[in-house]
Structures are given as structure tokens and as C-alpha cells.
Design a protein around this motif. Structure first.
Motif, PDB file in Angstrom:
ATOM      1  N   ILE A  94       0.679  -1.207   0.083  1.00 16.01           N
ATOM      2  CA  ILE A  94      -0.203   0.004   0.072  1.00 16.01           C
ATOM      3  C   ILE A  94       0.807   1.130   0.230  1.00 16.01           C
ATOM      4  CG2 ILE A  94      -1.722   1.540   1.180  1.00 16.01           C
ATOM      5  CD1 ILE A  94      -3.078  -1.371   2.149  1.00 16.01           C
ATOM      6  N   ILE A  95       1.966   1.203   0.844  1.00  8.98           N
ATOM      7  CA  ILE A  95       2.835   2.385   0.979  1.00  8.98           C
ATOM      8  C   ILE A  95       3.347   2.870  -0.592  1.00  8.98           C
ATOM      9  CG2 ILE A  95       4.973   3.270   1.943  1.00  8.98           C
ATOM     10  CD1 ILE A  95       3.895   2.180   4.668  1.00  8.98           C
ATOM     11  N   LYS A  96       3.754   1.588  -1.180  1.00  8.18           N
ATOM     12  CA  LYS A  96       4.691   1.634  -2.247  1.00  8.18           C
ATOM     13  C   LYS A  96       3.729   2.186  -3.405  1.00  8.18           C
ATOM     14  CE  LYS A  96       6.868  -1.290  -5.867  1.00  8.18           C
ATOM     15  NZ  LYS A  96       7.548  -2.520  -6.136  1.00  8.18           N
ATOM     16  N   SER A  97       2.386   1.744  -3.305  1.00 13.18           N
ATOM     17  CA  SER A  97       1.378   2.441  -4.516  1.00 13.18           C
ATOM     18  C   SER A  97       1.256   3.712  -4.128  1.00 13.18           C
ATOM     19  CB  SER A  97       0.131   1.479  -4.251  1.00 13.18           C
ATOM     20  OG  SER A  97       0.455  -0.016  -4.718  1.00 13.18           O
ATOM     21  N   ILE A  98       1.143   4.190  -2.960  1.00 13.26           N
ATOM     22  CA  ILE A  98       0.974   5.556  -2.695  1.00 13.26           C
ATOM     23  C   ILE A  98       1.925   6.239  -3.176  1.00 13.26           C
ATOM     24  CG2 ILE A  98       0.736   7.247  -0.647  1.00 13.26           C
ATOM     25  CD1 ILE A  98      -1.097   5.152   0.883  1.00 13.26           C
ATOM     26  N   LYS A  99       3.166   5.972  -2.824  1.00 12.34           N
ATOM     27  CA  LYS A  99       4.342   6.799  -3.284  1.00 12.34           C
ATOM     28  C   LYS A  99       4.370   6.810  -4.954  1.00 12.34           C
ATOM     29  CE  LYS A  99       7.669   5.659   0.245  1.00 12.34           C
ATOM     30  NZ  LYS A  99       8.907   4.885   0.707  1.00 12.34           N
ATOM     31  N   ASN A 158      -5.613  -4.242  -4.299  1.00 17.87           N
ATOM     32  CA  ASN A 158      -4.534  -4.590  -5.257  1.00 17.87           C
ATOM     33  C   ASN A 158      -3.131  -5.040  -4.205  1.00 17.87           C
ATOM     34  OD1 ASN A 158      -3.243  -5.082  -7.910  1.00 17.87           O
ATOM     35  ND2 ASN A 158      -1.727  -3.522  -7.019  1.00 17.87           N
ATOM     36  N   ALA A 159      -3.151  -4.360  -3.310  1.00 18.61           N
ATOM     37  CA  ALA A 159      -1.865  -4.935  -2.406  1.00 18.61           C
ATOM     38  C   ALA A 159      -2.105  -6.360  -1.654  1.00 18.61           C
ATOM     39  CB  ALA A 159      -2.001  -3.796  -1.288  1.00 18.61           C
ATOM     40  N   PHE A 160      -3.436  -6.501  -1.297  1.00 15.44           N
ATOM     41  CA  PHE A 160      -3.788  -7.688  -0.582  1.00 15.44           C
ATOM     42  C   PHE A 160      -3.652  -8.948  -1.826  1.00 15.44           C
ATOM     43  CE2 PHE A 160      -6.981 -11.413   0.066  1.00 15.44           C
ATOM     44  CZ  PHE A 160      -6.516 -11.515   1.449  1.00 15.44           C
ATOM     45  N   LEU A 161      -3.897  -8.558  -2.822  1.00 15.03           N
ATOM     46  CA  LEU A 161      -4.123  -9.710  -3.870  1.00 15.03           C
ATOM     47  C   LEU A 161      -2.566  -9.778  -4.473  1.00 15.03           C
ATOM     48  CD1 LEU A 161      -6.812  -8.883  -6.191  1.00 15.03           C
ATOM     49  CD2 LEU A 161      -6.959 -10.738  -4.842  1.00 15.03           C
ATOM     50  N   GLN A 162      -1.703  -8.738  -4.438  1.00 13.33           N
ATOM     51  CA  GLN A 162      -0.157  -9.119  -4.589  1.00 13.33           C
ATOM     52  C   GLN A 162       0.466 -10.017  -3.628  1.00 13.33           C
ATOM     53  OE1 GLN A 162       1.289  -5.058  -4.910  1.00 13.33           O
ATOM     54  NE2 GLN A 162       1.167  -4.870  -7.078  1.00 13.33           N
ATOM     55  N   TRP A 163       0.051  -9.703  -2.158  1.00 15.50           N
ATOM     56  CA  TRP A 163       0.374 -10.542  -1.151  1.00 15.50           C
ATOM     57  C   TRP A 163       0.000 -12.078  -1.293  1.00 15.50           C
ATOM     58  CZ3 TRP A 163      -2.392 -12.685   2.780  1.00 15.50           C
ATOM     59  CH2 TRP A 163      -1.801 -13.543   3.765  1.00 15.50           C
ATOM     60  N   LEU A 164      -1.168 -12.210  -1.632  1.00 13.34           N
ATOM     61  CA  LEU A 164      -1.863 -13.348  -1.637  1.00 13.34           C
ATOM     62  C   LEU A 164      -1.286 -14.415  -2.813  1.00 13.34           C
ATOM     63  CD1 LEU A 164      -4.084 -15.108  -0.293  1.00 13.34           C
ATOM     64  CD2 LEU A 164      -5.591 -14.301  -2.222  1.00 13.34           C
ATOM     65  N   ARG A 165      -1.059 -13.563  -3.845  1.00 12.08           N
ATOM     66  CA  ARG A 165      -0.519 -14.409  -5.183  1.00 12.08           C
ATOM     67  C   ARG A 165       0.979 -14.444  -5.263  1.00 12.08           C
ATOM     68  NH1 ARG A 165      -3.622 -17.071  -8.711  1.00 12.08           N
ATOM     69  NH2 ARG A 165      -2.942 -16.095 -10.447  1.00 12.08           N
ATOM     70  N   PHE A 166       1.610 -14.045  -4.140  1.00  6.18           N
ATOM     71  CA  PHE A 166       3.210 -14.018  -4.141  1.00  6.18           C
ATOM     72  C   PHE A 166       3.596 -15.122  -3.469  1.00  6.18           C
ATOM     73  CE2 PHE A 166       7.581 -13.284  -2.875  1.00  6.18           C
ATOM     74  CZ  PHE A 166       8.109 -12.234  -3.833  1.00  6.18           C
ATOM     75  N   THR A 167       4.421 -16.109  -3.904  1.00  7.14           N
ATOM     76  CA  THR A 167       4.960 -17.263  -3.146  1.00  7.14           C
ATOM     77  C   THR A 167       6.519 -17.455  -3.485  1.00  7.14           C
ATOM     78  OG1 THR A 167       4.403 -18.841  -4.893  1.00  7.14           O
ATOM     79  CG2 THR A 167       2.905 -18.357  -2.810  1.00  7.14           C
ATOM     80  N   TYR A 168       7.384 -17.918  -2.753  1.00  8.09           N
ATOM     81  CA  TYR A 168       8.642 -18.071  -2.943  1.00  8.09           C
ATOM     82  C   TYR A 168       9.076 -19.530  -2.466  1.00  8.09           C
ATOM     83  CZ  TYR A 168       9.750 -16.829   1.873  1.00  8.09           C
ATOM     84  OH  TYR A 168       9.823 -16.741   3.240  1.00  8.09           O
ATOM     85  N   ARG A 169      10.035 -20.379  -2.909  1.00  5.11           N
ATOM     86  CA  ARG A 169      10.380 -21.477  -2.577  1.00  5.11           C
ATOM     87  C   ARG A 169      12.009 -21.673  -2.968  1.00  5.11           C
ATOM     88  NH1 ARG A 169       6.944 -22.883  -6.652  1.00  5.11           N
ATOM     89  NH2 ARG A 169       7.846 -24.559  -7.984  1.00  5.11           N
ATOM     90  N   ILE A 171      -8.791   4.382  -3.238  1.00  2.36           N
ATOM     91  CA  ILE A 171      -8.392   3.913  -1.843  1.00  2.36           C
ATOM     92  C   ILE A 171      -8.671   2.091  -1.735  1.00  2.36           C
ATOM     93  CG2 ILE A 171      -8.394   3.657   0.767  1.00  2.36           C
ATOM     94  CD1 ILE A 171      -8.794   6.784   0.439  1.00  2.36           C
ATOM     95  N   LEU A 172      -9.876   1.937  -2.170  1.00  4.77           N
ATOM     96  CA  LEU A 172     -10.114   0.541  -2.208  1.00  4.77           C
ATOM     97  C   LEU A 172      -9.307  -0.229  -3.241  1.00  4.77           C
ATOM     98  CD1 LEU A 172     -14.240   0.845  -1.963  1.00  4.77           C
ATOM     99  CD2 LEU A 172     -12.755   0.140   0.026  1.00  4.77           C
ATOM    100  N   PHE A 173      -9.229   0.376  -4.416  1.00  2.00           N
ATOM    101  CA  PHE A 173      -8.307  -0.214  -5.333  1.00  2.00           C
ATOM    102  C   PHE A 173      -7.053  -0.505  -4.660  1.00  2.00           C
ATOM    103  CE2 PHE A 173      -5.327   0.000  -8.853  1.00  2.00           C
ATOM    104  CZ  PHE A 173      -5.788  -1.070  -9.737  1.00  2.00           C
ATOM    105  N   ILE A 174      -6.328   0.516  -4.358  1.00  2.00           N
ATOM    106  CA  ILE A 174      -4.948   0.384  -3.741  1.00  2.00           C
ATOM    107  C   ILE A 174      -5.099  -0.810  -2.735  1.00  2.00           C
ATOM    108  CG2 ILE A 174      -3.278   1.522  -2.395  1.00  2.00           C
ATOM    109  CD1 ILE A 174      -3.916   3.812  -3.591  1.00  2.00           C
ATOM    110  N   ILE A 175      -6.017  -0.766  -1.744  1.00  2.00           N
ATOM    111  CA  ILE A 175      -5.995  -1.842  -0.813  1.00  2.00           C
ATOM    112  C   ILE A 175      -6.280  -3.263  -1.310  1.00  2.00           C
ATOM    113  CG2 ILE A 175      -7.047  -2.691   1.443  1.00  2.00           C
ATOM    114  CD1 ILE A 175      -7.725   0.401   1.998  1.00  2.00           C
TER     115      ILE A 175
END
Length: 484
Positions: free
Chosen positions: A16-21, A59-70, A53-57
Motif C-alpha cells: 500500500i505504501i509503495k502504491s501511494i508513493k 490490489n495490495a492484498f492480492l499481490q501478497w496473496l499471489r506471491f510465493t517463494y521456495r 483507496i479501495l483499489f490500492i488496498i
């Protein structure tokens, strides 16, 4: 570590902070400024703001949900993307740098940010914005073990390194940091950034009305206005100095057999791990204030870094150090770059060329100022002694030297730069001379090493032509020389 893992949920806030910047200026231009127009209904603006604001929040949640690493099958694997799924596989043997940092948000929640970089990347190949410190250490150790297991030479080195202890070889004290910040010239960057930021709001801040209200105050005389400007500059200078101190607080350099670990920062902690075999050279900088005081700043020229992280492209080894201690510290950290930094000066007949070059640019400027701003334009003649002094400083600080496998080139534009390069690390040497230089048996020599994603060039103008031949002969057995 083959199971896919997500980042810590606080990564949503970081997104969210990154998108606001990224959207703050477009948001102000599209939403706030048009909101002053009388033809737009009053409820439109709050609705648009709420949707953004709703779009930023979301999108931020979906980016976190869809990001995985291994970590799997010799690769660091990342899957990301909200609508378009992206998969990135990074082989362990391609990874040459893992950097760990702690921003303000990460520190509040005892987390870290981990950057993984490969050679020649213009940006970090993998960024884990919020993971636990233990997970970051585990990833770092696992990748190092796998790389060493696949490379018998690295494995032998690692066995030796396991028996060696890391040691802190340099720590910048708080008083030294204040001196470094006060003499860094950061006030210019700070001031230009403030002006650029304020200029974005010139349509919202009623500058005309403010200045109109203070017209009578300004007409009282230039003395009060000058004092006000001096106080404003002093405030900017203090803020710039404090920002530098906060940025480089607790600056420490730790050396092991294979790496240099640089850590710094008060609010945002940063730790850079530099493989010694990736270091291409050392650059010593002395500005107009520090040189008379016998002080210098030392940088590492490093074959790594990314465009997204500007600091990784120019790594500071010693923010401030006395030149009399420089030889000892370089010998302790990077003994292959041990040098006395004594220089062979350029010939005296080169001084006239340095002065001529300054007058070549200065005469048209003085002529224009005198013509258009007479009689005040005659004050521009004061630039003449300054230009002569500047030319002499450049002439005095220009020089070169060869010590074993090291080439040292020294020159000055505003600050004096001394570039120390190993012969095996030099990418190219260029030797050229103009018709005017040829008449005086002078030439210009330059050498470049890999630095970040580009090159760092050291150049000395008007060197004795026979000295250029010596440098060429020293370098030719290893590389080809471009001659122009």
C-alpha cells in the motif's frame, strides 16, 4: 525448503505504501486540483478518492496473496502476479549477492527485507519485502551451502573460511559522521529535492496572495530579506546534515576471508554483503573542503547492484577517513589494493592547456553578462581569477602511477578522484591525442572497470606522451588497447 511460502502479512501494508508513493503526484493532479472547479458536483471527488483507496488496498492484498517463494532443485523460485501469473527461476550459482535491510515498518514487526541479485541485472532479481530474520538467515545459509556443494573450488574455500573468524575492521564514530555529513555537499541535493517537491503544489498553494500580503514587509529593505534567506539556508543545511547522520549511523565494516559486510542506518538498517572477488577497484574522493583537512571518502567499484537500488551502484567503504590512516585500512581489508598513492604529475607545459580550456567556456559567458546586464555584468570578471584557480587545482591534482599490478589515475573536476584498478580487472584503456596535444607531446589516457551495470572511468588529460606509452606497455600483455 521446497514448500511454497508467502511473505509476512505486513507486506500488504508495504505494498500500500509503495502504491501511494507511485500514485501521489497523479492523484493530486487528477483528483485534488480538478476538485476546485465549480462545474463538478461535490460528491464526485470523495467517491473517486474512495474508489482509488479501495483499489490500492485490494490490489495490495492480492499481490501478497499471489506471491510465493521456495527453494527447490537448485533454484530460487518465485511466483507472482494478480492477473498475469509470472514465474521466475534463479539458479543458485547465478546468485552473487544477498542483501538484508530493515526499514521502519520492518523493524516495528521484527522483520527484514531480502534482495537477491545476479550478475549484470539492472534490478534486483528477487525482493522479499517482509520475512523473518531467521528465515532470511536460513535462505542465505542454504544458498551458500548449495553453491559450495556444486563447486569443489568454492567448497575448499568455504572449509578454510569456516575456520576463519570475521572481524570488525572499521567503525565510523558519531563525531566523524557529523563531520562527514557537514562536509558532504548533501545540502544541494536536499535543497533541490525540496524545491522540486514544493513546485508540484504551486497550483494549490496561493503563492501570489502570500507574497502580496508581505509586499510591505519586503519593501522594508533587502537586509531583512537576506537574513531570512540565510536562516532558511541554515535550516536546510542542518536538516541535510541530520539526514546524512541518520542514514549512516552505526556504520561498520566487517571482513571475512571471502566477503565484506557493510552495515549502517538508524531508522532504516541496511546490510550489504560484497563478495571480495566481485570488487573491481577502489575510488578515493576528496572534495574542496575535505582535501585541505586531510580527509577522504572511499568507495568500492563493484560488479553488481541494480538500478532500483542506487546505493548498490556506488558502495561507500569509508564515509570519512583521514588519508594518513587510509593505507593501513586498505591493507587490512583489501591487501591486493595496497598502494602508497604517490603520483607521477603531468608536465608543467600542460598548465596552459588547463587554463585555456577554462577561458574557452568563460569568455562567451562573461561577454553575454556584460552585454545584457551592464553595468552589473562587469562583476562577472571576478570569475576570471576563480577560473585560473580552478584550472591550477585540476592541473595540480592530475597524475598517474603504476605499482605492480595496480594502475592509479588521479584527476579533478570539482572533487579530486583517485581510481585504483587491478590490471586483470581493467576492461579497456584508451589513449588519444589531439592536434594541439601532439604539438606539445601530450596525450589523454583513460581506463575503465566494471561498476554496477555500467563502467567507472578514470581519465587524466595532458599526460606526457612517453608516460602513456609506459602505461600501454604495462597493460598490453593482458588486453588490447584502443588507440585513437
Amino acid at each position: 525448503m521446497s514448500e511454497p511460502k508467502r511473505l509476512h502479512p505486513i507486506a500488504v501494508l508495504l505494498n500500500i505504501i509503495k502504491s501511494i508513493k507511485e500514485l501521489v503526484i497523479p492523484f493530486l493532479l487528477v483528483v485534488v486540483i480538478p476538485g476546485k472547479n465549480e462545474g463538478i458536483p461535490g460528491w464526485i471527488q470523495p467517491l473517486v478518492i474512495a474508489i482509488i483507496i479501495l483499489f490500492i488496498i485490494g490490489n495490495a492484498f492480492l499481490q501478497w496473496l499471489r506471491f510465493t517463494y521456495r527453494l527447490e532443485e537448485g533454484e530460487f523460485r518465485i511466483e507472482s502476479g494478480v492477473f498475469v501469473r509470472k514465474k521466475r527461476y534463479i539458479k543458485y550459482d547465478r546468485i552473487h549477492s544477498i542483501d538484508i535491510s530493515e526499514g521502519i515498518v520492518q523493524r516495528i514487526f521484527s522483520l527484514v527485507k531480502l534482495n537477491i541479485e545476479t550478475a549484470g541485472g539492472s534490478q534486483a532479481d528477487a525482493v522479499l519485502s517482509a520475512i523473518r530474520k531467521s528465515d532470511a538467515d536460513r535462505i542465505n545459509a542454504f544458498i551458500s551451502e548449495e553453491k559450495n556443494a556444486n563447486n569443489p573450488f568454492d567448497k575448499d574455500k568455504n572449509e578454510v573460511a569456516d575456520n576463519a573468524k570475521s572481524s570488525s575492521v572499521f567503525k565510523q564514530t558519531l563525531p566523524q559522521l557529523f563531520v562527514m555529513a557537514a562536509t558532504s555537499g548533501a545540502v544541494g541535493v536536499f535543497l533541490s529535492g525540496a524545491i522540486a517537491f514544493i513546485s508540484q503544489f504551486d497550483e494549490m498553494i496561493p503563492f501570489e496572495r502570500i507574497f502580496k500580503d508581505y509586499e510591505d514587509f519586503i519593501e522594508m529593505g533587502t537586509i531583512i530579506l537576506t537574513l531570512f534567506a540565510l536562516v532558511a539556508l541554515l535550516v536546510v543545511y542542518v536538516l541535510a546534515t541530520l539526514s546524512m547522520v541518520i542514514k549512516y549511523a552505526s556504520f561498520t565494516v566487517i571482513k571475512t576471508d571471502e566477503e565484506i559486510v557493510i552495515s549502517r542506518g538508524l531508522l532504516e538498517k541496511r546490510q550489504l554483503t560484497i563478495p571480495i572477488h566481485k570488487i573491481q577497484g577502489i575510488r578515493i574522493m576528496e572534495n574542496l573542503i575535505r582535501k585541505p583537512l586531510g580527509l577522504a571518502t572511499v568507495y568500492i567499484e563493484y560488479a553488481g547492484g541494480s538500478m532500483e537500488d542506487k546505493e548498490s551502484l556506488s558502495i561507500m567503504l569509508f564515509p570519512l577517513i583521514r588519508k594518513k590512516h587510509l593505507h593501513e585500512k586498505i591493507l587490512e581489508i583489501l591487501p591486493v589494493y595496497e598502494t602508497t598513492t604517490e603520483m607521477t604529475p603531468i608536465p608543467k607545459r600542460a598548465l596552459s592547456r588547463y587554463v585555456f580550456h577554462k577561458f574557452l567556456y568563460l569568455i562567451p559567458i562573461i561577454g553575454a553578462l556584460v552585454w545584457f546586464f551592464r553595468p552589473w555584468g562587469y562583476l562577472s570578471l571576478l570569475l576570471v581569477p576563480l577560473a585560473i584557480f580552478w584550472a591550477y587545482m585540476q592541473y595540480r591534482d592530475a597524475g598517474w602511477n603504476i605499482e605492480g599490478d595496480l594502475l592509479i589515475l588521479s584527476s579533478r573536476f570539482f572533487s579530486k578522484q583517485t581510481l585504483i584498478m587491478q590490471r586483470s580487472r581493467i576492461q579497456s584503456i584508451t589513449y588519444k591525442k589531439s592536434w594541439f596535444q601532439n604539438r606539445k607531446e601530450l596525450a589523454t589516457i583513460s581506463a575503465s572497470v566494471k561498476s554496477g551495470i555500467t563502467s567507472r572511468v578514470g581519465m587524466v588529460a595532458d599526460v606526457e606522451e612517453k608516460d602513456c606509452q609506459i602505461i600501454k606497455s604495462w597493460y598490453l600483455p593482458k588486453k588490447a588497447v584502443d588507440s585513437q
